[in-house]
Design a protein around this motif. Structure first.
Motif, PDB file in Angstrom:
ATOM      1  N   LYS A 102       0.598  -1.282   0.147  1.00 60.03           N
ATOM      2  CA  LYS A 102      -0.088  -0.086  -0.123  1.00 60.03           C
ATOM      3  C   LYS A 102       1.013   1.167  -0.178  1.00 60.03           C
ATOM      4  O   LYS A 102       0.466   2.219  -0.814  1.00 60.03           O
ATOM      5  CB  LYS A 102      -0.856   0.303   1.767  1.00 60.03           C
ATOM      6  CG  LYS A 102      -2.172  -0.554   1.222  1.00 60.03           C
ATOM      7  CD  LYS A 102      -2.940  -0.766   2.687  1.00 60.03           C
ATOM      8  CE  LYS A 102      -3.787  -2.118   2.156  1.00 60.03           C
ATOM      9  NZ  LYS A 102      -4.620  -2.023   3.560  1.00 60.03           N
ATOM     10  N   ARG A 103       1.886   1.246   0.429  1.00 56.50           N
ATOM     11  CA  ARG A 103       2.418   2.416   0.171  1.00 56.50           C
ATOM     12  C   ARG A 103       3.540   2.633  -0.499  1.00 56.50           C
ATOM     13  O   ARG A 103       3.706   3.993  -1.008  1.00 56.50           O
ATOM     14  CB  ARG A 103       3.984   2.472   1.687  1.00 56.50           C
ATOM     15  CG  ARG A 103       3.483   2.606   3.504  1.00 56.50           C
ATOM     16  CD  ARG A 103       4.531   2.497   3.869  1.00 56.50           C
ATOM     17  NE  ARG A 103       5.849   1.415   4.252  1.00 56.50           N
ATOM     18  CZ  ARG A 103       5.382   0.392   4.509  1.00 56.50           C
ATOM     19  NH1 ARG A 103       4.727   0.417   5.754  1.00 56.50           N
ATOM     20  NH2 ARG A 103       7.106  -0.340   4.433  1.00 56.50           N
ATOM     21  N   LYS A 105       2.794   2.137  -3.692  1.00 60.67           N
ATOM     22  CA  LYS A 105       1.744   2.328  -4.464  1.00 60.67           C
ATOM     23  C   LYS A 105       1.192   3.725  -4.108  1.00 60.67           C
ATOM     24  O   LYS A 105       0.582   4.544  -5.006  1.00 60.67           O
ATOM     25  CB  LYS A 105       0.047   1.171  -4.457  1.00 60.67           C
ATOM     26  CG  LYS A 105      -0.185   0.010  -4.674  1.00 60.67           C
ATOM     27  CD  LYS A 105      -1.256  -1.051  -4.332  1.00 60.67           C
ATOM     28  CE  LYS A 105      -0.981  -2.493  -5.321  1.00 60.67           C
ATOM     29  NZ  LYS A 105      -2.040  -2.853  -5.717  1.00 60.67           N
ATOM     30  N   LYS A 106       1.089   3.755  -2.686  1.00 60.69           N
ATOM     31  CA  LYS A 106       0.623   5.670  -2.634  1.00 60.69           C
ATOM     32  C   LYS A 106       1.691   6.339  -3.453  1.00 60.69           C
ATOM     33  O   LYS A 106       1.187   7.154  -3.621  1.00 60.69           O
ATOM     34  CB  LYS A 106       0.365   6.177  -1.154  1.00 60.69           C
ATOM     35  CG  LYS A 106       0.327   6.931  -0.825  1.00 60.69           C
ATOM     36  CD  LYS A 106       0.199   7.152   0.406  1.00 60.69           C
ATOM     37  CE  LYS A 106      -0.476   8.685   1.474  1.00 60.69           C
ATOM     38  NZ  LYS A 106      -0.465   8.628   2.857  1.00 60.69           N
ATOM     39  N   ARG A 107       3.212   6.011  -2.583  1.00 64.79           N
ATOM     40  CA  ARG A 107       4.598   6.563  -3.433  1.00 64.79           C
ATOM     41  C   ARG A 107       4.063   6.463  -4.879  1.00 64.79           C
ATOM     42  O   ARG A 107       4.593   7.941  -5.297  1.00 64.79           O
ATOM     43  CB  ARG A 107       5.396   5.884  -2.951  1.00 64.79           C
ATOM     44  CG  ARG A 107       6.836   6.563  -3.243  1.00 64.79           C
ATOM     45  CD  ARG A 107       6.606   8.083  -2.586  1.00 64.79           C
ATOM     46  NE  ARG A 107       8.122   8.913  -2.761  1.00 64.79           N
ATOM     47  CZ  ARG A 107       8.064   9.842  -3.270  1.00 64.79           C
ATOM     48  NH1 ARG A 107       7.228  10.695  -3.007  1.00 64.79           N
ATOM     49  NH2 ARG A 107       9.015  10.187  -2.867  1.00 64.79           N
ATOM     50  N   ALA A 109       1.989   6.462  -7.065  1.00 64.41           N
ATOM     51  CA  ALA A 109       0.828   7.059  -7.490  1.00 64.41           C
ATOM     52  C   ALA A 109       0.847   8.945  -7.435  1.00 64.41           C
ATOM     53  O   ALA A 109       1.012   9.284  -7.986  1.00 64.41           O
ATOM     54  CB  ALA A 109      -0.375   6.647  -6.349  1.00 64.41           C
ATOM     55  N   GLU A 110       1.758   9.120  -6.192  1.00 67.27           N
ATOM     56  CA  GLU A 110       2.347  10.588  -5.799  1.00 67.27           C
ATOM     57  C   GLU A 110       3.554  10.901  -7.002  1.00 67.27           C
ATOM     58  O   GLU A 110       3.362  11.896  -7.363  1.00 67.27           O
ATOM     59  CB  GLU A 110       2.605  11.089  -4.249  1.00 67.27           C
ATOM     60  CG  GLU A 110       1.656  10.513  -2.830  1.00 67.27           C
ATOM     61  CD  GLU A 110       2.105  10.243  -1.838  1.00 67.27           C
ATOM     62  OE1 GLU A 110       4.069  10.420  -1.497  1.00 67.27           O
ATOM     63  OE2 GLU A 110       2.042  10.271  -1.044  1.00 67.27           O
ATOM     64  N   LYS A 113       1.570  11.117 -10.453  1.00 68.11           N
ATOM     65  CA  LYS A 113       0.753  12.290 -10.655  1.00 68.11           C
ATOM     66  C   LYS A 113       1.750  13.830 -10.613  1.00 68.11           C
ATOM     67  O   LYS A 113       1.431  14.865 -10.646  1.00 68.11           O
ATOM     68  CB  LYS A 113      -0.072  12.985  -7.844  1.00 68.11           C
ATOM     69  CG  LYS A 113      -1.208  14.197  -8.639  1.00 68.11           C
ATOM     70  CD  LYS A 113      -1.524  14.147  -7.565  1.00 68.11           C
ATOM     71  CE  LYS A 113      -1.805  15.342  -6.679  1.00 68.11           C
ATOM     72  NZ  LYS A 113      -3.216  16.381  -5.862  1.00 68.11           N
TER      73      LYS A 113
END
Length: 119
Positions: A102-103, A105-107, A109-110, A113
């Motif tokens: 999860k970490r 994937k979030k990173r 995505a950031e 972006k």
């Protein structure tokens, strides 16, 4: 008189030695004949001595069987505890890995972006 008793004494000694040699060890056949000094019944030998020896052997077989059952039960409990510990450890590893995914994937995505904002 002593001469008359001598043949009887010799005959009784001869029979005793023949009897002692004929009883070749077996449990319950008297002291020193495989059964050892196991009490007055076993010392006397005969059917009761053999029966007592059989009861004693049965007792120790049952005692040994009960001891083996305890060992098996204890071993089973130890194995179950070990397996439970392994499951808990692996589940903790899975949870930790899922959190890491999860970490990441979030990173990711950031980062994507940030790349789209800069264009």
């Amino acid at each position: 008189m002593a001469l008359r008793l001598a043949p009887n004494l010799l005959r009784s000694l001869r029979l005793t030695s023949v009897r002692a040699m004929s009883q070749v060890g077996g449990f319950g056949e008297g002291a020193g004949k495989g059964g050892g000094a196991g009490g007055s019944i076993r010392d006397a030998g005969g059917s009761f001595g053999k029966m007592e020896a059989a009861h004693e052997e049965e007792y120790f077989r049952k005692l040994n069987a009960a001891h083996m059952e305890e060992i098996k039960k204890h071993h089973k409990e130890e194995m179950e505890a070990h397996i439970r510990d392994n499951i808990e450890h692996l589940e903790a590893n899975v949870k930790s890995a899922e959190e890491a995914i999860k970490r990441h994937k979030k990173r990711l995505a950031e980062l994507r972006k940030d790349d789209s904002d800069s264009d």
